[in-house]
Each structure stands twice: as structure tokens, then as C-alpha cells.
Design an enzyme around this catalytic site. Structure first.
Site, PDB file in Angstrom:
ATOM      1  N   TYR A 141      43.390  37.864 100.653  1.00 48.31           N
ATOM      2  CA  TYR A 141      44.674  37.600 100.070  1.00 48.31           C
ATOM      3  C   TYR A 141      44.613  38.682  98.772  1.00 48.31           C
ATOM      4  O   TYR A 141      45.684  38.543  97.946  1.00 48.31           O
ATOM      5  CB  TYR A 141      45.091  36.187  99.804  1.00 48.31           C
ATOM      6  CG  TYR A 141      43.813  35.495  99.017  1.00 48.31           C
ATOM      7  CD1 TYR A 141      43.599  35.431  97.672  1.00 48.31           C
ATOM      8  CD2 TYR A 141      43.011  34.621  99.724  1.00 48.31           C
ATOM      9  CE1 TYR A 141      42.600  34.970  97.102  1.00 48.31           C
ATOM     10  CE2 TYR A 141      41.850  34.077  99.146  1.00 48.31           C
ATOM     11  CZ  TYR A 141      41.848  34.005  97.978  1.00 48.31           C
ATOM     12  OH  TYR A 141      40.805  33.458  97.196  1.00 48.31           O
ATOM     13  N   GLY A 142      43.369  39.128  98.201  1.00 43.93           N
ATOM     14  CA  GLY A 142      43.274  39.903  97.100  1.00 43.93           C
ATOM     15  C   GLY A 142      42.821  41.355  96.970  1.00 43.93           C
ATOM     16  O   GLY A 142      43.589  42.151  97.721  1.00 43.93           O
ATOM     17  N   THR A 143      41.814  41.444  96.465  1.00 35.42           N
ATOM     18  CA  THR A 143      41.263  42.795  96.525  1.00 35.42           C
ATOM     19  C   THR A 143      40.790  43.587  97.570  1.00 35.42           C
ATOM     20  O   THR A 143      40.219  44.519  97.840  1.00 35.42           O
ATOM     21  CB  THR A 143      39.939  42.964  95.291  1.00 35.42           C
ATOM     22  OG1 THR A 143      38.941  42.224  95.628  1.00 35.42           O
ATOM     23  CG2 THR A 143      40.819  42.767  93.994  1.00 35.42           C
ATOM     24  N   LEU A 144      40.782  42.574  98.736  1.00 34.98           N
ATOM     25  CA  LEU A 144      40.207  43.254 100.277  1.00 34.98           C
ATOM     26  C   LEU A 144      41.590  43.498 101.082  1.00 34.98           C
ATOM     27  O   LEU A 144      41.258  44.105 101.948  1.00 34.98           O
ATOM     28  CB  LEU A 144      39.636  41.843 100.744  1.00 34.98           C
ATOM     29  CG  LEU A 144      38.249  41.556 100.491  1.00 34.98           C
ATOM     30  CD1 LEU A 144      37.688  40.458 100.940  1.00 34.98           C
ATOM     31  CD2 LEU A 144      37.261  42.858 100.710  1.00 34.98           C
ATOM     32  N   GLU A 169      32.079  37.411  97.402  1.00 37.72           N
ATOM     33  CA  GLU A 169      32.849  36.414  96.927  1.00 37.72           C
ATOM     34  C   GLU A 169      31.859  35.315  96.325  1.00 37.72           C
ATOM     35  O   GLU A 169      32.395  34.282  95.854  1.00 37.72           O
ATOM     36  CB  GLU A 169      33.573  35.626  98.085  1.00 37.72           C
ATOM     37  CG  GLU A 169      34.611  36.440  98.637  1.00 37.72           C
ATOM     38  CD  GLU A 169      35.487  36.994  98.016  1.00 37.72           C
ATOM     39  OE1 GLU A 169      35.672  36.687  96.988  1.00 37.72           O
ATOM     40  OE2 GLU A 169      36.283  37.718  98.487  1.00 37.72           O
TER      41      GLU A 169
END
Length: 143
Positions: A10-13, A81
Site C-alpha cells: 500500500y505504500g512505497t512498494l 519492513e
């Protein structure tokens, strides 16, 4: 061992973000849009945190590992993470099984990295929620 489940990111991936090419390029068989119900997204130091929150939802993608790449991808994402294992106090995120939902409403069990309990408590007490739960739709000045 749990079956080779997809990852909900949901973010930088997500595609177009800094860690997508660094960690996912060449390691995925499929990437498709999805929602994570029961969560709220918060601002972090250059990356977001998802926290369990009834009634909320977070936008992201379901990522399926390429054949033969699952273990390598799982280990790489755990390192990124800062996940050291279930319930470990040094965890920044916890890797947990949750149900994500495809656009057609189909539920899919997936791994998701949620803020570890101490981080989640700080965020819910004084963090900044990301409106709409979509990291890619945050203010352009933040990009």
C-alpha cells in the site's frame, strides 16, 4: 509453513514508487488493484503505516510472487519492513494474514505489513491519517 500467499502492498512498494522497482521487479507474476478493509493509513517518515481500524480501508495492490521467487521475496520484504518475527519487540511492522478485496468484490487472503503495536498506538493517538487511505493520492507536495 503457510501457502505461498500474495502480498497486499500500500505504500512505497506500489507501482511508480521508490521500492517497487528495487524489491519487486522480476520477482512478481501478477500485480492487481485491491482494498484492505478494516484499516486506516497514516503518514510516516517518507512511507505510510497501515493500522487496524474498523470501518476504514486502504488502497493498494495484491502482488503475487513469480514462480520460484516466493521465499526470496518474502525475506526481502521482511527486511525492508523491519519484521523480525511474530511478536518481536524490534518490529516496526508485523506481517499478518488479512483478507484483501479485488475490485470485483472477490476476497483474497494475503500477507500485509501492519504497524507493530507500539507504532500503531503512537499513530492512533497523534498520527496524521492519509485521507481516503490511498498513498498514491496524497498531496503532490509530499511526493
Amino acid at each position: 509453513m503457510t501457502a505461498e500467499l500474495p502480498f497486499f502492498v500500500y505504500g512505497t512498494l506500489r507501482p511508480g514508487e521508490v521500492n517497487h522497482d528495487l524489491f519487486l521487479r522480476g520477482r512478481t507474476a501478477a500485480e492487481e488493484p485491491a482494498l484492505l478493509p478494516g484499516a486506516r493509513l497514516y503518514e510516516g517518515p517518507g512511507y505510510p503505516f497501515a493500522v487496524e481500524h474498523p470501518g476504514g480501508s486502504v488502497s493498494g495492490e495484491l502482488v503475487t510472487a513469480a514462480p520460484g521467487a516466493y521465499e526470496e521475496l518474502l525475506a526481502a520484504l521482511d527486511r525492508l519492513e523491519e519484521y523480525h518475527g511474530p511478536g518481536r519487540p524490534r518490529n516496526v511492522y508485523d506481517r499478518v494474514l488479512r483478507e484483501a478485496v479485488r475490485p470485483d468484490g472477490t476476497p483474497v487472503r494475503a500477507w500485509v505489513y501492519l504497524a507493530a503495536p507500539l507504532v500503531a498506538r503512537r499513530l492512533t493517538e497523534s498520527g496524521t491519517p492519509i485521507p481516503g487511505g490511498d498513498w498514491l493520492a496524497r498531496r503532490p507536495a509530499d511526493r
